[in-house]
Design a protein around this motif. Structure first.
Motif, mmCIF file in Angstrom:
data_model
loop_
_atom_site.group_PDB
_atom_site.id
_atom_site.type_symbol
_atom_site.label_atom_id
_atom_site.label_comp_id
_atom_site.label_asym_id
_atom_site.label_seq_id
_atom_site.Cartn_x
_atom_site.Cartn_y
_atom_site.Cartn_z
ATOM 1 N N ARG A 4 -69.020 31.304 -21.675
ATOM 2 C CA ARG A 4 -67.848 30.448 -21.797
ATOM 3 C C ARG A 4 -66.725 31.172 -22.546
ATOM 4 N N LEU A 7 -64.968 33.468 -20.132
ATOM 5 C CA LEU A 7 -64.110 32.714 -19.205
ATOM 6 C C LEU A 7 -62.867 32.190 -19.921
ATOM 7 N N ARG A 8 -63.057 31.801 -21.193
ATOM 8 C CA ARG A 8 -61.907 31.329 -21.977
ATOM 9 C C ARG A 8 -60.888 32.457 -22.133
ATOM 10 N N LEU A 11 -58.977 32.956 -18.980
ATOM 11 C CA LEU A 11 -57.982 31.896 -18.824
ATOM 12 C C LEU A 11 -56.726 32.162 -19.656
ATOM 13 N N THR A 12 -56.908 32.741 -20.824
ATOM 14 C CA THR A 12 -55.789 32.818 -21.773
ATOM 15 C C THR A 12 -55.153 34.199 -21.891
ATOM 16 N N GLU A 39 -68.027 33.385 -10.472
ATOM 17 C CA GLU A 39 -67.523 32.502 -11.520
ATOM 18 C C GLU A 39 -66.165 33.001 -12.040
ATOM 19 N N VAL A 40 -66.081 34.296 -12.287
ATOM 20 C CA VAL A 40 -64.821 34.884 -12.760
ATOM 21 C C VAL A 40 -63.751 34.744 -11.685
ATOM 22 N N ILE A 43 -62.283 31.270 -11.655
ATOM 23 C CA ILE A 43 -61.309 31.042 -12.727
ATOM 24 C C ILE A 43 -59.980 31.712 -12.385
ATOM 25 N N LEU B 247 -50.701 28.649 -23.334
ATOM 26 C CA LEU B 247 -52.152 28.791 -23.171
ATOM 27 C C LEU B 247 -52.493 29.947 -22.235
ATOM 28 N N LEU B 248 -51.766 30.049 -21.137
ATOM 29 C CA LEU B 248 -52.046 31.089 -20.137
ATOM 30 C C LEU B 248 -51.439 32.435 -20.517
ATOM 31 N N ILE B 362 -57.545 23.312 -22.844
ATOM 32 C CA ILE B 362 -58.091 23.736 -21.544
ATOM 33 C C ILE B 362 -58.309 22.512 -20.649
ATOM 34 N N LEU B 369 -64.811 25.386 -17.417
ATOM 35 C CA LEU B 369 -65.416 26.681 -17.739
ATOM 36 C C LEU B 369 -66.930 26.618 -17.644
#
Lengths: 73, 370
Positions: A4, A7-8, A11-12, A39-40, A43, B247-248, B362, B369
């Protein structure tokens, strides 16, 4: 599954996303399973769609309402 | 892995099927522009043609959201029915519908139409009767608040449409009064923002009103933080876009997607980057032109919007604003920038609040996620 926290970070972190898009093997190495790579990829695709949504929308009262899934306007 | 280039799945097209309106709201910019008299409503034939042309021209978009605007769109029901009827002949999801309406046309055909198109309804209702009726009246001066409430009840009864309440904040009617009122209506979401007012208009915000509005934005921001922390769906999304940019880790290239991801179409079929900009100086073409012509002209128009305006060069908010709305700047100029800067500041506060635990933010992305 990819962690996680990773993945976070996908995302950021736009630099990580760009690197993953350009050469995923270089970033992920060869240890990730097919499902982790998927999975990647999921996202990345969702972030790309989200970037498109928020880039396209103005934020004034004259602009659109909540037609995006999470009400981005 | 996909291309690093951002791909846009959704296009938005604001269509004015008529500039005519059954109301004479004091602060309406369409009336001010004087475009009502010189325009005929869109015909059903042209409406169907518009749908087909959009499908061809915007083939590179997965979905096209048709946002009906005006004028009061429900005063041209034949064109709206033609649009929805034609859209239903395309695969599900190719076209979706939104409508901004004054909610005063009460006719079963209207509710049948809204349900058939599964519209998102953006309903203009300023506040309780004394507030609403002060400015939102019919041509003969009759009040409209009771009728709008009746319309809302009928939408709830006869359709499954989502409803967004929309209030105009002005002198004597503040943001922190408008929001609880909209919340009390039980709508799915709401917007309340300052009136677009030319200098000297009696409904425009005074300097004291403006300061109150800015202070109220901070209050709204604190409520948004509470909702995000509690993982409640946001009903007020004014800060969501700049929060998500943070955030992105992205910045805004332009204020909106006008010309590239969104377009406007007038009742006569002219294509504009946005229905709200001046047609004489921003025309991209005609819907009946070869599609690539106005799509390319739109892209060129959008490129000009990504060039920093002189006024923006020293602005601390440019990365999350993108240069201001071209339609509003023409009327409100610096006042609008003051509001936008404050909204960006509050959005930064919201993001900072969750900087050590971004998981609640998120949630706003809708991305899981797990």
């Amino acid at each position: 599954m990819a962690s996680r926290s990773f993945l976070r970070k996908v995302l950021t972190d736009p630099k990580l996303r760009a690197a993953l898009a350009e050469d995923p093997a270089k970033v992920l190495g060869s240890d990730l399973s097919k499902s982790e790579i998927l999975e990647v990829k999921r996202i990345l695709t969702q972030v790309r769609d989200l970037e498109g949504q928020i880039a396209a929308m103005g934020t004034t009262i004259l602009c659109q309402g909540d037609s995006s899934p999470r009400g981005i306007a | 892995m996909g291309s690093p280039e951002v791909q846009h799945r959704r296009a938005e097209v604001l269509i004015a099927t008529t500039w005519a309106c059954n109301l004479r709201c004091t602060y309406c910019f369409v009336q001010e522009n004087g475009i009502v008299a010189e325009s005929r409503p869109m015909s059903p034939v042209l409406a169907r043609q518009v749908l087909d042309r959009l499908d061809q021209a915007l083939a590179h978009f997965e979905h096209i959201d048709i946002h009906l605007y005006g004028g009061e769109p429900l005063t041209n029901l034949p064109a709206l029915e033609a649009l929805v009827d034609r859209a239903l002949q395309y695969p599900p999801g190719r076209f979706t519908f939104s409508i901004t309406t004054n909610g005063t046309v009460l006719d079963q055909r209207v509710f049948d139409l809204l349900e058939a198109g599964r519209f998102e309804v953006i309903l203009s209702i300023d506040g309780p009767a004394p507030v609403h009726d002060a400015y939102r009246r019919t041509r003969d001066g009759s009040p409209t608040h009771a009728r709008v409430l009746e319309f809302l009840g009928a939408v709830r009864k006869h359709t499954r449409c989502r409803v967004q309440g929309s209030s105009v904040v002005r002198s004597g009617w503040g943001l922190v009064e408008a929001i609880p009122y909209l919340r009390s209506l039980g709508v799915d979401s709401f917007k309340a923002q300052a009136v677009r007012a030319p200098e000297g208009a009696d409904y425009g915000l005074s300097q004291a009103d403006m300061q109150t509005y800015l202070d109220d934005l901070e209050i709204v921001g604190r409520h948004v933080i509470e909702d995000i922390a509690a993982r409640r769906p946001l009903k007020d999304n004014r800060f969501t876009t700049p929060v998500l940019h943070q955030l992105l880790g992205t910045r805004r290239e332009s204020f909106c997607g006008a010309g590239k991801y969104s377009f406007g179409i007038t009742p006569s079929g002219e294509v504009l980057p946005c229905i709200l900009v001046d047609a004489a100086t921003n025309r991209l073409g005609d819907i009946r032109d070869p599609a690539h012509a106005w799509v390319e002209a739109g892209r060129d128009w959008w490129e000009t919007r990504t060039t920093l305006r002189d006024e923006c060069s020293d602005c601390r908010s440019h990365d999350l604003c993108g240069g201001g709305c071209p339609a509003i700047l023409a009327v409100c100029a610096e006042d609008q920038c003051v509001f936008t800067r404050k909204e960006v500041d509050v959005a930064r506060d919201i993001y900072a609040h969750f900087a050590n635990d971004i998981d609640p933010l998120i949630d706003l992305t809708g991305i899981s996620l797990e």
